[in-house]
Design a protein around this motif. Sequence first.
Motif: not given
Length: 357
Positions: A63-69
Motif C-alpha cells: 500500500q502507498r504510504v501518504g500522498n503521491e509526491v
Amino acid sequence: MTQQSDCGKKRTLLMLSWTVLVMACLFLSTRISPITDVFSALQSDLNSYVPLITSATWGGSWQRVGNEVKGIDKFYSVAVCENHVLAGSDKGVFSLKRPNSVWTHEQPAFSNAPTAVTFVPDNCAIAYSASLGFGVWRGVYNDGDGWDWSRIDKDNHLSGARSVIIVPAVIGSQETIYVAGEFGVMWLPSLPDTPQTWQATNLTSLATSLTTDGGIVASYWNQGVYLRTGDGIWSPLGNSPPADKLVYQAAYDGQKGIVGTQTGAFRLTGGNWERISSIDQTAFSVAVSPLGMFAGMRGRGIVGSSDGGATWLPFDTGIDKNNSEFQVRDLYLPPGNGGKCMLAATTTGIWQWGTCS
C-alpha cells in the motif's frame, strides 16, 4: 483350507489399510485441507503476516504510504518509528506523522541530494540524515512545531555523505553513529547534537551504504562487503569479495547474507558469495528478515526467497511500477517487528507491506 485362510487374512489387512487411509484423509480435510494451511501451521508464530508461497508470487499487497509526491526524481530511503515516518529523497527529507497522510518537505533547499534517514532507537523524536552534497543533519521533533534540522558535521567535512546508521547501545556501552560516503566510513562514539569532527575508520574510499539487519554491514564500492567487528573497525565479510564488486547495498543477520550489485545480487553460502542467477538486473537494495531474503531491482521490482536464496518469487503486488526507470532504492525492516512489516523507497513513492506496529 490354509490357502483360503491366507487369502482371507490378506483381504482383511487390505480393508483395514483402506479404512485407515480414508480416516486420515477425512481428518486432514477438516484440519489442514489446502497446502496454504500447511505453511500457515508450520509458521503460525508469524501469524497472518507470513506470505503463503504457494504460487508464482509472494502473498500480500503493498500500500502507498501518504500522498503521491510530485517534483522529485525518487525516494532513496525510509524509516519508521511508531507513528513517525521519514523518507529521504533527491531533495532531502520528507516527513509524515500518522494518521496524517500528507508528506511535509523538511529540506526544501536541497536538490540533487540522495538522502538517507534513520531514527535514534527508542526515541522517535530524534533522527539523523545524510545527504550527498549537504552533509549530516540531526532532526528534533516537537509537537506543534514539527521537525527542526541542524547540520552536525563540523566545517562541512562530510559533504559526500550517502548513508547513516545508529548502532544500538548494549550493556556497558552507548549508542554510536556511522556515516558512509565518498570518504569511506566515519563514526562518533556518541550521538552528536552539535557540529563535530568525525573519526576515521579503516574504510577510507567510497562506501555506498550501511545496514543494521542484525550485523552492521558496509557496502564498500569496488572492494566488497565489510562487517563491523569493533568500534571503527571493519573486516571483509566472506572468504573473498563477490565477483561483481560494484556493491550498492548488503545485509547480513549472522546467518543469511545478500548483496546487491551493478549486475545483480549474490548470496553468502558457506563463506562464499554465490551469484543469484535469477536476479539479473541492478539490485540497488536488499534485506534479510525472519521470513527470508529480499532484493529490489531496477525495472523488475522486488523479489523474495524463503529457502535461503535457492528460489526467488515476485514480491511487489500493489506497487506502482509504471515508470520507465523504476527503481527500488531501499528496503526497510522496522526493528523488533519480526519481519511482519517492510517498507520500500522507490521512484514512485514510499510503499508498505504488512502491519508496522
